[in-house]
Design an enzyme around this catalytic site. Structure first.
Site, PDB file in Angstrom:
ATOM      1  CB  SER A 244      -3.311 -13.994   2.112  1.00 45.50           C
ATOM      2  OG  SER A 244      -3.593 -13.783   3.534  1.00 45.50           O
TER       3      SER A 244
ATOM      4  CE  LYS B  79      -7.375 -10.599   1.501  1.00 48.77           C
ATOM      5  NZ  LYS B  79      -6.463 -11.074   0.113  1.00 48.77           N
TER       6      LYS B  79
ATOM      7  CE1 TYR C  93      -7.718  -7.418   2.867  1.00 48.30           C
ATOM      8  CE2 TYR C  93      -6.715  -6.914   4.333  1.00 48.30           C
ATOM      9  CZ  TYR C  93      -7.548  -7.177   3.124  1.00 48.30           C
ATOM     10  OH  TYR C  93      -6.008  -7.679   2.179  1.00 48.30           O
TER      11      TYR C  93
END
Length: 285
Positions: free
Chosen positions: A132, A150, A146
């Protein structure tokens, strides 16, 4: 018997470093990547199989698993490392890039796990290590997509861990951040360069870059090799621990997010990461 690990995204960065680290510990390694030619040096290592796997192509996932079983007889660990980061203003990011962000960072991981689970079931268990990011714990400006990918990976991995326990399959999450010696940073910069910043965001973007530059300097001691060591630790840890923070530079923000109140966390982040208004004619502070 030697154990075997399959790692995605091994052409550079964490994936390549992890492949080398597992091999150094005596493991068989299936080092996968979209372009196997990039793994020519890895392929020379004893016990390392370099093969193609593009997480956006399910057929290539199945082919890589088949190649791994044919070469080494089975898999004990799968490290879902392949990923990339979009950097820029959400408003100006094309929808197709948003889809790609999730196809690689989330749906690709899901497809690898779905394809591997029947194999783990036949072997009586196994371990997934999902790579992660600190951006899956706290958020930063101009990486909203992003962060979204995640955060999705973190939630999926945690919830799936409950299901997998019943199948004798362990789930581990590794959270790195601020590593500058990988191609992840350069690809993020390339993605950003392809985008445009609407003029009304210009002051905000300048301030964000100033703060980001100071963060990069503070975290510069983290390396892909040190992250690879944490990936290996997670893969070989028989405890029920779920998360492993892989780099010291992000630990203060992780602690702030997880161990303080919402108000305290947000006040700190707004103070440090939001451009403050400046009087007319002056640059923002």
């Amino acid at each position: 018997m030697k154990k075997t690990v399959l790692i995605t995204g091994c052409s550079s960065g964490f994936g390549r470093a992890a492949a080398l680290h597992f091999a150094a510990q005596g493991w068989n390694v299936v080092a996968t990547m979209r372009t196997p030619a990039a793994g020519a040096e890895l392929a020379k290592r004893p016990g390392v199989l370099v093969t193609r796997l593009d997480v956006q192509e399910r057929a290539s996932i199945d082919a890589a698993l088949t190649a791994a079983v044919e070469r080494f007889g089975g898999l004990d660990v799968v490290v879902n490392n392949a990923g990339f980061g979009l950097h820029g203003i959400f408003e100006s990011t094309p929808r197709e890039k948003i889809l790609e962000q999730f196809e690689v960072n989330v749906f690709g991981v899901m497809d690898v796990i779905r394809a591997t689970l029947p194999h783990f079931a036949r072997r009586g268990g196994g371990t997934f290590v999902n790579v992660s990011s600190g951006a899956g714990v706290f958020t930063l400006p101009m990486i909203s997509l992003y962060c979204a990918s995640k955060f999705a990976l973190e939630g999926f991995s945690e919830a799936l861990a409950y299901e997998l326990t019943s199948q004798n399959v362990r789930m581990k999450i590794v959270e790195p951040g601020g590593v500058l010696d990988s191609q992840f940073v350069s690809r993020s910069a390339q993605e950003a360069a392809q985008g445009t910043i609407p003029p009304r965001y210009a002051a905000f973007a300048r301030e964000t870059e100033r703060v980001s530059a100071s963060l990069r300097e503070a975290r510069s001691k983290a390396t892909s090799e040190s992250v690879a060591e944490v990936i290996y630790t997670a893969a070989t840890d028989a405890s029920d621990r779920l998360r492993y923070v892989a780099t010291d530079g992000i630990k203060p923000l992780v602690k702030l997010r997880r161990e303080t109140s919402e108000d305290t966390y947000l006040a700190f982040m707004r103070e440090h990461f939001l451009a403050r208004p400046a009087p007319d004619g002056e640059a923002p502070r």
